[in-house]
Design a protein around this motif. Structure first.
Motif, mmCIF file in Angstrom:
data_model
loop_
_atom_site.group_PDB
_atom_site.id
_atom_site.type_symbol
_atom_site.label_atom_id
_atom_site.label_comp_id
_atom_site.label_asym_id
_atom_site.label_seq_id
_atom_site.Cartn_x
_atom_site.Cartn_y
_atom_site.Cartn_z
ATOM 1 N N MET A 1 37.418 42.376 79.779
ATOM 2 C CA MET A 1 36.388 41.427 79.410
ATOM 3 C C MET A 1 35.154 42.182 78.907
ATOM 4 O O MET A 1 34.731 43.162 79.498
ATOM 5 C CB MET A 1 36.022 40.580 80.636
ATOM 6 N N ALA A 2 34.590 41.724 77.826
ATOM 7 C CA ALA A 2 33.430 42.376 77.221
ATOM 8 C C ALA A 2 32.198 42.253 78.114
ATOM 9 O O ALA A 2 32.054 41.290 78.866
ATOM 10 C CB ALA A 2 33.148 41.752 75.864
ATOM 11 N N ARG A 3 31.311 43.210 78.016
ATOM 12 C CA ARG A 3 30.047 43.155 78.778
ATOM 13 C C ARG A 3 29.173 42.002 78.291
ATOM 14 O O ARG A 3 28.443 41.407 79.074
ATOM 15 C CB ARG A 3 29.273 44.466 78.624
ATOM 16 N N VAL A 4 29.189 41.732 76.990
ATOM 17 C CA VAL A 4 28.417 40.639 76.398
ATOM 18 C C VAL A 4 29.253 39.974 75.309
ATOM 19 O O VAL A 4 30.171 40.580 74.763
ATOM 20 C CB VAL A 4 27.079 41.134 75.789
ATOM 21 N N LYS A 5 28.908 38.732 74.978
ATOM 22 C CA LYS A 5 29.560 38.049 73.868
ATOM 23 C C LYS A 5 29.028 38.629 72.565
ATOM 24 O O LYS A 5 27.850 38.949 72.459
ATOM 25 C CB LYS A 5 29.256 36.550 73.909
ATOM 26 N N TYR A 6 29.920 38.752 71.578
ATOM 27 C CA TYR A 6 29.489 39.296 70.296
ATOM 28 C C TYR A 6 30.398 38.847 69.169
ATOM 29 O O TYR A 6 31.511 38.393 69.406
ATOM 30 C CB TYR A 6 29.406 40.823 70.353
ATOM 31 N N THR A 7 29.886 38.982 67.957
ATOM 32 C CA THR A 7 30.625 38.649 66.742
ATOM 33 C C THR A 7 30.844 39.927 65.932
ATOM 34 O O THR A 7 30.269 40.978 66.237
ATOM 35 C CB THR A 7 29.824 37.654 65.887
ATOM 36 N N ASP A 8 31.628 39.819 64.875
ATOM 37 C CA ASP A 8 31.829 40.962 63.984
ATOM 38 C C ASP A 8 30.504 41.411 63.360
ATOM 39 O O ASP A 8 30.274 42.604 63.178
ATOM 40 C CB ASP A 8 32.834 40.630 62.877
ATOM 41 N N SER A 9 29.635 40.456 63.030
ATOM 42 C CA SER A 9 28.343 40.845 62.442
ATOM 43 C C SER A 9 27.473 41.571 63.474
ATOM 44 O O SER A 9 26.693 42.456 63.109
ATOM 45 C CB SER A 9 27.616 39.645 61.839
ATOM 46 N N ASP A 10 27.607 41.211 64.767
ATOM 47 C CA ASP A 10 26.892 41.944 65.817
ATOM 48 C C ASP A 10 27.363 43.395 65.873
ATOM 49 O O ASP A 10 26.556 44.315 66.030
ATOM 50 C CB ASP A 10 27.116 41.311 67.189
ATOM 51 N N VAL A 11 28.660 43.594 65.754
ATOM 52 C CA VAL A 11 29.219 44.951 65.776
ATOM 53 C C VAL A 11 28.640 45.764 64.620
ATOM 54 O O VAL A 11 28.192 46.894 64.812
ATOM 55 C CB VAL A 11 30.766 44.924 65.718
ATOM 56 N N SER A 12 28.614 45.189 63.432
ATOM 57 C CA SER A 12 28.088 45.903 62.266
ATOM 58 C C SER A 12 26.601 46.212 62.410
ATOM 59 O O SER A 12 26.154 47.318 62.099
ATOM 60 C CB SER A 12 28.330 45.080 60.996
ATOM 61 N N LEU A 13 25.829 45.242 62.879
ATOM 62 C CA LEU A 13 24.389 45.442 63.049
ATOM 63 C C LEU A 13 24.117 46.532 64.079
ATOM 64 O O LEU A 13 23.307 47.433 63.854
ATOM 65 C CB LEU A 13 23.732 44.126 63.469
ATOM 66 N N MET A 14 24.810 46.456 65.196
ATOM 67 C CA MET A 14 24.613 47.455 66.242
ATOM 68 C C MET A 14 25.054 48.841 65.756
ATOM 69 O O MET A 14 24.397 49.842 66.034
ATOM 70 C CB MET A 14 25.382 47.044 67.494
ATOM 71 N N ALA A 15 26.141 48.894 65.013
ATOM 72 C CA ALA A 15 26.616 50.171 64.469
ATOM 73 C C ALA A 15 25.574 50.793 63.546
ATOM 74 O O ALA A 15 25.328 52.005 63.603
ATOM 75 C CB ALA A 15 27.930 49.951 63.723
#
Length: 145
Positions: A1-15
């Motif tokens: 289970m993920a630590r927080v909910k996220y989307t693909d755009s969240d992954v890109s922004l955080m990256a």
């Protein structure tokens, strides 16, 4: 289970943020910066109340400026995320936490020795150029979850 909910755009922004803030510190340095982002999202205390998305954390304004220097100055933050950084961001969002950023809500590069506190919060350790700080005990339970 993920630590927080996220989307693909969240992954890109955080990256993009991880790369902009710590590319020179390698994968581990980028993971530590990413960990602080997730910790701020989970914390819901101190300066980080009511942040519900990765975007809200990254674009948070404090004292009239963006919280992260990379957003303030632009540098590589506005370049596209690469696959390696996306993989690291996903690791942070899913599970990754290690010392000295494990519970940290703040980090910075002082270009000198790390001070023992940052905004009155205790120093937890240093990785290459970045100093990490976690909340004073019993002031932010969410940072430790």
């Amino acid at each position: 289970m993920a630590r927080v909910k996220y989307t693909d755009s969240d992954v890109s922004l955080m990256a993009r943020m991880m790369r902009a803030e710590a590319e020179g510190e390698g994968k581990l340095g980028m993971l530590m910066v990413g960990n602080v982002i997730v910790n701020r999202l989970k914390a819901n205390c101190l300066d980080f109340k009511d942040l519900r998305t990765v975007s809200q954390v990254i674009y948070q304004v404090q004292g009239g400026n963006y919280s992260f220097e990379a957003v303030q100055k632009g540098n590589v933050f506005y370049q596209r995320a690469r696959g390696v950084e996306k993989k690291l961001a996903k690791q942070n969002l899913d599970f990754w936490r290690e010392h000295p950023s494990k519970f940290a809500l703040w980090y910075f590069n002082p270009y000198a020795e790390c001070p023992p506190t940052w905004y009155n919060q205790p120093f937890t350790g240093q990785y290459k150029q970045h100093c990490y700080y976690e909340p004073i005990a019993n002031t932010c339970e969410g940072a430790y979850s």
